[in-house]
Scaffold this motif. Structure first.
Motif, PDB file in Angstrom:
ATOM      1  N   VAL A   7      -7.689  32.162   6.510  1.00 53.95           N
ATOM      2  CA  VAL A   7      -8.523  30.569   6.636  1.00 53.95           C
ATOM      3  C   VAL A   7     -10.159  31.468   7.156  1.00 53.95           C
ATOM      4  N   VAL A   8     -11.331  31.523   7.117  1.00 52.35           N
ATOM      5  CA  VAL A   8     -12.446  31.022   7.236  1.00 52.35           C
ATOM      6  C   VAL A   8     -13.124  29.967   8.009  1.00 52.35           C
ATOM      7  N   TRP A   9     -14.018  29.149   8.799  1.00 52.02           N
ATOM      8  CA  TRP A   9     -14.036  28.353   9.228  1.00 52.02           C
ATOM      9  C   TRP A   9     -15.531  28.307   9.582  1.00 52.02           C
ATOM     10  N   ARG A  10     -16.905  27.839   9.374  1.00 51.23           N
ATOM     11  CA  ARG A  10     -18.134  27.406  10.043  1.00 51.23           C
ATOM     12  C   ARG A  10     -18.063  26.512  11.496  1.00 51.23           C
ATOM     13  N   GLY A  11     -18.660  26.481  12.260  1.00 53.78           N
ATOM     14  CA  GLY A  11     -19.229  25.759  11.655  1.00 53.78           C
ATOM     15  C   GLY A  11     -18.536  24.403  12.885  1.00 53.78           C
ATOM     16  N   ASN A  12     -19.090  23.230  13.840  1.00 56.00           N
ATOM     17  CA  ASN A  12     -18.102  22.693  14.172  1.00 56.00           C
ATOM     18  C   ASN A  12     -17.306  21.869  12.988  1.00 56.00           C
ATOM     19  N   LEU A  13     -16.410  20.918  13.540  1.00 54.28           N
ATOM     20  CA  LEU A  13     -15.613  19.361  12.724  1.00 54.28           C
ATOM     21  C   LEU A  13     -16.311  19.316  12.132  1.00 54.28           C
ATOM     22  N   TYR A  32     -12.157  23.485   1.793  1.00 49.31           N
ATOM     23  CA  TYR A  32     -12.179  22.120   2.941  1.00 49.31           C
ATOM     24  C   TYR A  32     -12.551  22.358   3.363  1.00 49.31           C
TER      25      TYR A  32
ATOM     26  N   SER B  74      -7.522  26.476  12.390  1.00 49.65           N
ATOM     27  CA  SER B  74      -8.890  26.681  12.604  1.00 49.65           C
ATOM     28  C   SER B  74      -9.842  25.167  13.239  1.00 49.65           C
ATOM     29  N   MET B  75      -9.580  24.348  11.596  1.00 48.47           N
ATOM     30  CA  MET B  75     -11.192  23.006  11.955  1.00 48.47           C
ATOM     31  C   MET B  75     -10.712  22.598  13.413  1.00 48.47           C
ATOM     32  N   SER B  78     -12.111  24.353  16.205  1.00 51.14           N
ATOM     33  CA  SER B  78     -13.542  24.223  16.487  1.00 51.14           C
ATOM     34  C   SER B  78     -13.652  23.120  16.933  1.00 51.14           C
ATOM     35  N   ASP B  79     -13.117  21.511  16.915  1.00 49.30           N
ATOM     36  CA  ASP B  79     -13.366  20.572  18.104  1.00 49.30           C
ATOM     37  C   ASP B  79     -13.026  20.485  19.110  1.00 49.30           C
ATOM     38  N   GLU B  82     -16.616  21.993  20.772  1.00 47.09           N
ATOM     39  CA  GLU B  82     -17.285  21.569  21.060  1.00 47.09           C
ATOM     40  C   GLU B  82     -17.087  20.276  21.753  1.00 47.09           C
ATOM     41  N   PRO B  88     -19.070  27.248  17.749  1.00 46.47           N
ATOM     42  CA  PRO B  88     -18.493  28.074  17.343  1.00 46.47           C
ATOM     43  C   PRO B  88     -19.338  28.169  16.238  1.00 46.47           C
ATOM     44  N   ARG B  90     -17.981  31.014  14.010  1.00 43.81           N
ATOM     45  CA  ARG B  90     -16.914  31.153  12.712  1.00 43.81           C
ATOM     46  C   ARG B  90     -15.994  31.488  13.557  1.00 43.81           C
ATOM     47  N   ILE B  91     -15.008  31.153  13.072  1.00 44.64           N
ATOM     48  CA  ILE B  91     -13.585  31.592  13.105  1.00 44.64           C
ATOM     49  C   ILE B  91     -12.770  31.813  11.834  1.00 44.64           C
TER      50      ILE B  91
END
Lengths: 156, 156
Positions: A7-13, A32, B74-75, B78-79, B82, B88, B90-91
């Protein structure tokens, strides 16, 4: 046996976005996002865009859970039927996962299975016994900490 | 909110095969089978064929679970970041689901998360606190009745 996903997540929720990949390649940088998961249907936002602002094939995590349970239930049911001396031709299952918010926290509260099967020489009792066993004992049913309900039809 | 998947299974457990579809279309008649799930890797059998004997893009149900947990973790991370005033960039998370057989029954006994994050101005303590909270509290972590372990790296 190990099964892997990345998984790669970028930025906030809320404004960020992520991608999912699985070892088999069935998911490959599949989009997603929070909006697609909790605010709009089918992995798209209100403009038909996925979480990364593209006209992509976004998913949401709950439909993957529904697919896992539905898939596991169906193959387990074929096994239960075979143990009863029956030979299923076709098992069709839909799985609907319900996601509910309470006090700002989302929970997958329920999965409804609806199964329709074509099984030569089966009677209703054999079928229902096998379906109930699969609903309770399949590996995914044991894994998921949620309510699972079932409607079962035997096609004649 | 409802999320839906559809499954068709044909035949018995070991020689039969099925397909998975999800509402978003990310899975669309995607092949899965007993052999691809429990005997060989990556949704393919030893000849590079999927469960339906085709050179298709077969999946297995456990990699979908790994993707769901990894994506949700991951999401949620990020929360959590925050909420601690961090942003963040990149996660990156990998999730490895371990499937074990005991007395003829398969169980997803463990999922190992490994996360690497780039977060401007974060220190190790902030990051680990947020990662531990996400590991415990994410909707998928609460859904899955299995052991979840985590290794977390903060990129500097």
């Amino acid at each position: 046996m190990n099964r892997k996903a990345s998984v790669v997540w970028r930025g906030n929720l809320r404004d960020g976005a992520g991608t999912l990949s699985t070892e088999s390649g069935v998911l490959r940088d599949t989009d997603y996002s929070f909006r697609a998961r909790f605010e709009k249907g089918n992995g798209k936002d209100g403009n038909g865009k996925d979480g990364n602002g593209k006209d992509g094939n976004g998913t949401n995590l709950e439909e993957l859970i529904a697919a896992s349970l539905g898939g596991c239930f169906s193959m387990t049911l074929s096994d239960e039927l075979e143990r009863a001396g029956l030979h299923p031709e076709r098992i069709e299952t839909t799985a609907i996962a319900r996601l509910e918010e309470s006090k700002g926290s989302w929970t997958l509260t329920r999965i409804e299975l609806e199964v329709r099967a074509k099984i030569p020489n089966a009677n209703q009792n054999h079928f229902i016994d096998a379906a109930l066993a699969a609903k309770t004992n399949s590996p995914m049913a044991r894994l998921l900490n949620t309510n699972i309900s079932m409607i079962a039809h035997l096609d004649t």
